[in-house]
Design an enzyme around this catalytic site. Sequence first.
Site, PDB file in Angstrom:
ATOM      1  N   CYS A   1      11.407  60.706 -33.515  1.00 19.17           N
ATOM      2  CA  CYS A   1      12.162  59.634 -32.856  1.00 19.17           C
ATOM      3  C   CYS A   1      11.335  59.035 -31.730  1.00 19.17           C
ATOM      4  CB  CYS A   1      13.471  60.204 -32.311  1.00 19.17           C
ATOM      5  SG  CYS A   1      14.434  59.016 -31.372  1.00 19.17           S
TER       6      CYS A   1
ATOM      7  N   CYS B   1      19.439  59.053 -34.841  1.00 22.97           N
ATOM      8  CA  CYS B   1      18.916  60.321 -34.320  1.00 22.97           C
ATOM      9  C   CYS B   1      20.075  61.153 -33.782  1.00 22.97           C
ATOM     10  CB  CYS B   1      17.912  60.013 -33.212  1.00 22.97           C
ATOM     11  SG  CYS B   1      17.393  61.466 -32.282  1.00 22.97           S
TER      12      CYS B   1
ATOM     13  N   CYS C   1      13.155  59.972 -28.267  1.00 27.37           N
ATOM     14  CA  CYS C   1      13.289  61.336 -27.728  1.00 27.37           C
ATOM     15  C   CYS C   1      12.395  62.361 -28.431  1.00 27.37           C
ATOM     16  CB  CYS C   1      14.751  61.782 -27.768  1.00 27.37           C
ATOM     17  SG  CYS C   1      15.330  62.223 -29.429  1.00 27.37           S
TER      18      CYS C   1
ATOM     19  N   CYS D   1      19.558  61.680 -29.593  1.00 34.42           N
ATOM     20  CA  CYS D   1      19.747  60.619 -28.597  1.00 34.42           C
ATOM     21  C   CYS D   1      20.651  59.499 -29.106  1.00 34.42           C
ATOM     22  CB  CYS D   1      18.406  60.052 -28.134  1.00 34.42           C
ATOM     23  SG  CYS D   1      17.599  59.004 -29.366  1.00 34.42           S
TER      24      CYS D   1
ATOM     25  N   CYS E   1      16.068  53.859 -45.481  1.00 28.57           N
ATOM     26  CA  CYS E   1      15.334  52.651 -45.113  1.00 28.57           C
ATOM     27  C   CYS E   1      15.288  52.589 -43.588  1.00 28.57           C
ATOM     28  CB  CYS E   1      16.086  51.452 -45.700  1.00 28.57           C
ATOM     29  SG  CYS E   1      15.254  49.897 -45.448  1.00 28.57           S
TER      30      CYS E   1
END
Length: 160
Positions: free
Chosen positions: A75, A123, A78, A126, A147
């Site tokens: 990510c 995610c 984070c 976060c 995607c």
Amino acid sequence: MKKIVLFSLALLLFNCNSKAQKKESEKKIFTVVKTEKEWKSQLSDLEYSVLRKAGTEPRYSSPFNDNKLNGTYVCKACETPLFKSENKYDSGSGWPSFDRVINGNVEFSTDYDLGYKRTEEHCAICGGHLGHVFNDGPRETTGKRHCVNGVALKFVPEKE
Ligand SMILES: [Zn+2]
């Protein structure tokens, strides 16, 4: 008679109240929480619009489309590991695509932003928006196409 009405009214109020409280407690609280101002200073304009506002990067704009290196996509906001290079494939969609996520680190929700039902993914740590899941992925594996916006990701190459 008056008493009964009052009692029913009280019951009704109580019911509404308990429902409202339940909704509040169902709200997901992410492990990493920052203010909009903090996210804006940490992320570029495009990263912010994708991760925090569920925007979409321009098609074929991500350098990750052609990234064939072994490693992990984490990510951007984070650094939680989200996708593995071994699960990446060329979908021809113009966005980095994977046939599966790293289990537990990606969560799903439903959105109707384009007027029809889509599975959104974000995610789990976060809450940053990543992209959407479609059912036109590789048939020989999961059949799923995750995607993903490349700007929502950071690539960590495998150590030799
Ligand atoms: Zn994150």
